[in-house]
Design a protein around this motif. Structure first.
Motif, mmCIF file in Angstrom:
data_model
loop_
_atom_site.group_PDB
_atom_site.id
_atom_site.type_symbol
_atom_site.label_atom_id
_atom_site.label_comp_id
_atom_site.label_asym_id
_atom_site.label_seq_id
_atom_site.Cartn_x
_atom_site.Cartn_y
_atom_site.Cartn_z
ATOM 1 N N MET A 160 0.827 -1.210 0.000
ATOM 2 C CA MET A 160 0.000 0.000 0.000
ATOM 3 C C MET A 160 0.863 1.263 0.000
ATOM 4 O O MET A 160 0.524 2.265 -0.628
ATOM 5 C CB MET A 160 -0.962 -0.012 1.191
ATOM 6 N N ILE A 165 -1.006 4.565 -1.383
ATOM 7 C CA ILE A 165 -2.333 4.574 -0.786
ATOM 8 C C ILE A 165 -2.298 5.492 0.436
ATOM 9 O O ILE A 165 -1.443 5.334 1.308
ATOM 10 C CB ILE A 165 -2.768 3.157 -0.357
ATOM 11 N N HIS A 169 -6.812 5.486 4.258
ATOM 12 C CA HIS A 169 -7.413 4.332 3.587
ATOM 13 C C HIS A 169 -6.719 3.038 4.016
ATOM 14 O O HIS A 169 -7.355 2.003 4.183
ATOM 15 C CB HIS A 169 -7.312 4.494 2.073
ATOM 16 N N ALA A 170 -5.399 3.108 4.164
ATOM 17 C CA ALA A 170 -4.643 1.924 4.577
ATOM 18 C C ALA A 170 -5.076 1.468 5.965
ATOM 19 O O ALA A 170 -5.223 0.268 6.230
ATOM 20 C CB ALA A 170 -3.149 2.229 4.557
ATOM 21 N N ARG A 194 -12.913 4.696 -1.429
ATOM 22 C CA ARG A 194 -12.505 3.359 -0.989
ATOM 23 C C ARG A 194 -12.522 2.376 -2.140
ATOM 24 O O ARG A 194 -11.655 1.503 -2.246
ATOM 25 C CB ARG A 194 -13.422 2.871 0.137
ATOM 26 N N VAL A 197 -9.411 2.810 -4.069
ATOM 27 C CA VAL A 197 -8.274 2.239 -3.336
ATOM 28 C C VAL A 197 -8.255 0.725 -3.485
ATOM 29 O O VAL A 197 -7.225 0.111 -3.799
ATOM 30 C CB VAL A 197 -8.345 2.625 -1.846
ATOM 31 N N LYS A 200 -7.210 -0.327 -6.961
ATOM 32 C CA LYS A 200 -5.783 -0.137 -7.214
ATOM 33 C C LYS A 200 -4.970 -1.279 -6.627
ATOM 34 O O LYS A 200 -4.051 -1.808 -7.260
ATOM 35 C CB LYS A 200 -5.325 1.199 -6.609
ATOM 36 N N ILE A 201 -5.326 -1.694 -5.411
ATOM 37 C CA ILE A 201 -4.625 -2.803 -4.760
ATOM 38 C C ILE A 201 -4.931 -4.114 -5.475
ATOM 39 O O ILE A 201 -4.040 -4.930 -5.729
ATOM 40 C CB ILE A 201 -5.010 -2.880 -3.268
#
Length: 218
Positions: A160, A165, A169-170, A194, A197, A200-201
């Motif tokens: 992250m 990130i 959010h992390a 969210r 995020v 993306k991960i």
């Protein structure tokens, strides 16, 4: 303890204690790509990816039940802690912030749905703690890696960070608490943020999965 005992007799000593300096712990962990290649196709792939991809603790991984999965949303609300030679199931997690909802990628959902079960209150990861731990360390030994199962969460945090990130959010995703009450309790992120995020991960890990598939087909 000594100070508490002395205060019973109205003695209030002023003590100055010098603690030993903390030594930094330097550890070389394998990359997320290496871990995926290591666990891919094994019977511990699911618990390892739950820890590294979704930032779950071991107790949270083992506490997940099928009823916690609704569509592509996984609710992390229970823990299954191995202590004193037996499992201790609790309807709460380590901290207040640990209870959270996660949008899971299709790859992990498929792994979950492939687990044989009859009832919704059955555990998703049905392997005993000692067995999971033993299999994990055996794989590490075969690949000459050195880490603990909990280090998978460290890898998750590192990914992250690498993907830029935001901390807020992390923390939500991993269920981490901080000393900043404002950020950890009173600030909330918008659902659309969210989703970006999570995407993306997921895109990052999906690329690793696809890369692993290509290597195996060569």
């Amino acid at each position: 303890m000594i100070c508490a005992a002395l205060k019973l007799y109205d003695i209030n000593p002023i003590l100055h204690v010098t603690y030993p300096a903390k030594k930094p712990k330097l550890k070389e962990l394998p990359t997320a790509e290496q871990v995926i290649d290591m666990v891919r196709g094994t019977d511990i792939e699911l618990p390892c990816l739950l820890a590294m991809w979704l930032s779950l603790r071991m107790s949270e991984v083992r506490g997940l039940q099928f009823r916690d999965l609704k569509d592509n949303t996984l609710t992390v609300c229970c823990s299954n802690i191995y202590f004193d030679g037996k499992n201790n199931v609790r309807d709460q997690n380590k901290t207040y912030k640990s209870t959270r909802k996660l949008t899971i990628p299709d790859y992990i959902k498929d792994l979950i749905m492939a687990v044989s079960h009859e009832k919704e209150d059955e555990f998703i990861v049905q392997m005993e703690y000692q067995t999971l731990r033993s299999k994990f360390y055996k794989l590490l030994e075969e690949h000459n890696y050195h880490m603990t199962f909990h280090d998978l969460r460290h890898l998750s945090a590192s990914v992250m960070l690498m993907l830029n990130i935001p901390d807020k959010h992390a923390m939500e995703r991993g269920g981490w608490s901080t000393n900043s009450t404002l950020k950890s309790v009173y600030q909330h992120t918008f659902s659309e943020e969210r989703k970006q995020v999570d995407k993306k991960i997921d895109d990052y890990f999906n690329r690793l999965i696809e890369g692993s598939d290509k290597d195996k087909n060569l």
